[in-house]
Write a protein that holds these residues in place. Structure first.
Motif, PDB file in Angstrom:
ATOM      1  N   GLN A 159     -45.094  -1.309  22.413  1.00 25.78           N
ATOM      2  CA  GLN A 159     -44.776  -2.736  22.541  1.00 25.78           C
ATOM      3  C   GLN A 159     -45.999  -3.593  22.240  1.00 25.78           C
ATOM      4  OE1 GLN A 159     -41.963  -4.270  22.804  1.00 25.78           O
ATOM      5  NE2 GLN A 159     -40.757  -2.430  23.045  1.00 25.78           N
ATOM      6  N   GLN A 160     -47.166  -3.130  22.643  1.00 24.37           N
ATOM      7  CA  GLN A 160     -48.397  -3.863  22.362  1.00 24.37           C
ATOM      8  C   GLN A 160     -48.610  -3.986  20.858  1.00 24.37           C
ATOM      9  OE1 GLN A 160     -51.633  -1.897  24.314  1.00 24.37           O
ATOM     10  NE2 GLN A 160     -50.928  -2.400  26.360  1.00 24.37           N
ATOM     11  N   VAL A 161     -48.426  -2.888  20.152  1.00 27.13           N
ATOM     12  CA  VAL A 161     -48.633  -2.878  18.697  1.00 27.13           C
ATOM     13  C   VAL A 161     -47.582  -3.741  18.006  1.00 27.13           C
ATOM     14  CG1 VAL A 161     -48.607  -1.403  16.644  1.00 27.13           C
ATOM     15  CG2 VAL A 161     -49.796  -0.652  18.705  1.00 27.13           C
ATOM     16  N   LYS A 162     -46.328  -3.621  18.433  1.00 19.53           N
ATOM     17  CA  LYS A 162     -45.268  -4.443  17.842  1.00 19.53           C
ATOM     18  C   LYS A 162     -45.536  -5.929  18.081  1.00 19.53           C
ATOM     19  CE  LYS A 162     -41.428  -1.159  17.980  1.00 19.53           C
ATOM     20  NZ  LYS A 162     -40.093  -0.877  18.550  1.00 19.53           N
ATOM     21  N   GLY A 163     -46.020  -6.247  19.265  1.00 26.69           N
ATOM     22  CA  GLY A 163     -46.346  -7.633  19.581  1.00 26.69           C
ATOM     23  C   GLY A 163     -47.473  -8.164  18.717  1.00 26.69           C
ATOM     24  N   ALA A 164     -48.489  -7.347  18.526  1.00 23.83           N
ATOM     25  CA  ALA A 164     -49.614  -7.754  17.677  1.00 23.83           C
ATOM     26  C   ALA A 164     -49.158  -7.947  16.236  1.00 23.83           C
ATOM     27  CB  ALA A 164     -50.728  -6.717  17.749  1.00 23.83           C
ATOM     28  N   ALA A 165     -48.291  -7.063  15.763  1.00 24.83           N
ATOM     29  CA  ALA A 165     -47.773  -7.180  14.399  1.00 24.83           C
ATOM     30  C   ALA A 165     -46.935  -8.447  14.246  1.00 24.83           C
ATOM     31  CB  ALA A 165     -46.945  -5.947  14.051  1.00 24.83           C
ATOM     32  N   LYS A 166     -46.148  -8.763  15.263  1.00 25.40           N
ATOM     33  CA  LYS A 166     -45.321  -9.968  15.218  1.00 25.40           C
ATOM     34  C   LYS A 166     -46.196 -11.221  15.211  1.00 25.40           C
ATOM     35  CE  LYS A 166     -41.327  -9.886  17.276  1.00 25.40           C
ATOM     36  NZ  LYS A 166     -40.229  -9.967  18.255  1.00 25.40           N
ATOM     37  N   GLN A 167     -47.320 -11.171  15.919  1.00 23.40           N
ATOM     38  CA  GLN A 167     -48.252 -12.304  15.918  1.00 23.40           C
ATOM     39  C   GLN A 167     -48.823 -12.526  14.523  1.00 23.40           C
ATOM     40  OE1 GLN A 167     -51.238 -12.595  19.101  1.00 23.40           O
ATOM     41  NE2 GLN A 167     -50.090 -10.980  20.129  1.00 23.40           N
ATOM     42  N   VAL A 168     -49.195 -11.437  13.872  1.00 20.78           N
ATOM     43  CA  VAL A 168     -49.752 -11.535  12.519  1.00 20.78           C
ATOM     44  C   VAL A 168     -48.690 -12.083  11.565  1.00 20.78           C
ATOM     45  CG1 VAL A 168     -50.620 -10.195  10.562  1.00 20.78           C
ATOM     46  CG2 VAL A 168     -51.472  -9.737  12.862  1.00 20.78           C
ATOM     47  N   GLU A 169     -47.471 -11.570  11.679  1.00 25.07           N
ATOM     48  CA  GLU A 169     -46.381 -12.034  10.828  1.00 25.07           C
ATOM     49  C   GLU A 169     -46.138 -13.534  11.035  1.00 25.07           C
ATOM     50  OE1 GLU A 169     -41.580 -11.244  10.315  1.00 25.07           O
ATOM     51  OE2 GLU A 169     -42.791  -9.803  11.435  1.00 25.07           O
ATOM     52  N   GLY A 170     -46.148 -13.961  12.275  1.00 18.80           N
ATOM     53  CA  GLY A 170     -45.958 -15.373  12.572  1.00 18.80           C
ATOM     54  C   GLY A 170     -47.087 -16.230  12.035  1.00 18.80           C
ATOM     55  N   ASN A 171     -48.293 -15.724  12.150  1.00 14.61           N
ATOM     56  CA  ASN A 171     -49.454 -16.463  11.655  1.00 14.61           C
ATOM     57  C   ASN A 171     -49.391 -16.624  10.134  1.00 14.61           C
ATOM     58  OD1 ASN A 171     -51.847 -17.833  11.759  1.00 14.61           O
ATOM     59  ND2 ASN A 171     -53.121 -16.028  11.974  1.00 14.61           N
ATOM     60  N   VAL A 172     -48.960 -15.574   9.443  1.00 19.67           N
ATOM     61  CA  VAL A 172     -48.839 -15.633   7.981  1.00 19.67           C
ATOM     62  C   VAL A 172     -47.760 -16.641   7.592  1.00 19.67           C
ATOM     63  CG1 VAL A 172     -48.115 -14.317   5.944  1.00 19.67           C
ATOM     64  CG2 VAL A 172     -49.734 -13.320   7.560  1.00 19.67           C
ATOM     65  N   GLN A 173     -46.620 -16.585   8.285  1.00 17.77           N
ATOM     66  CA  GLN A 173     -45.535 -17.508   7.965  1.00 17.77           C
ATOM     67  C   GLN A 173     -45.952 -18.959   8.246  1.00 17.77           C
ATOM     68  OE1 GLN A 173     -41.786 -16.601   9.805  1.00 17.77           O
ATOM     69  NE2 GLN A 173     -40.685 -18.048   8.516  1.00 17.77           N
ATOM     70  N   LYS A 174     -46.673 -19.158   9.328  1.00 12.75           N
ATOM     71  CA  LYS A 174     -47.153 -20.499   9.669  1.00 12.75           C
ATOM     72  C   LYS A 174     -48.136 -21.000   8.608  1.00 12.75           C
ATOM     73  CE  LYS A 174     -49.851 -22.119  13.302  1.00 12.75           C
ATOM     74  NZ  LYS A 174     -50.319 -22.015  14.666  1.00 12.75           N
ATOM     75  N   SER A 175     -49.016 -20.125   8.142  1.00 14.16           N
ATOM     76  CA  SER A 175     -49.972 -20.497   7.098  1.00 14.16           C
ATOM     77  C   SER A 175     -49.252 -20.842   5.797  1.00 14.16           C
ATOM     78  CB  SER A 175     -50.955 -19.359   6.844  1.00 14.16           C
ATOM     79  OG  SER A 175     -51.734 -19.136   7.986  1.00 14.16           O
TER      80      SER A 175
END
Length: 56
Positions: free
Chosen positions: A30-46
């Motif tokens: 869950q920690q890894v999935k959460g970190a990956a989702k954060q990166v995905e969100g950051n890319v989409q926001k950028s």
């Protein structure tokens, strides 16, 4: 704000919650999935930021 910025922000927050939940329960998956989702969100926001800048 455009929809990519909003969706990116939501994914980033959801990822932080998922990662924190994984930390509290000791679930590294869950920690890894959460970190990956954060990166995905950051890319989409950028991407949304770039679209907004190009539109102006």
């Amino acid at each position: 704000m455009n929809k990519d910025q909003i969706k990116g922000s939501v994914k980033e927050v959801a990822g932080k919650v998922q990662q924190k939940t994984g930390e509290l329960t000791g679930n590294t998956t869950q920690q890894v999935k959460g970190a990956a989702k954060q990166v995905e969100g950051n890319v989409q926001k950028s991407y949304g930021d770039a679209k907004e800048a190009a539109r102006k």
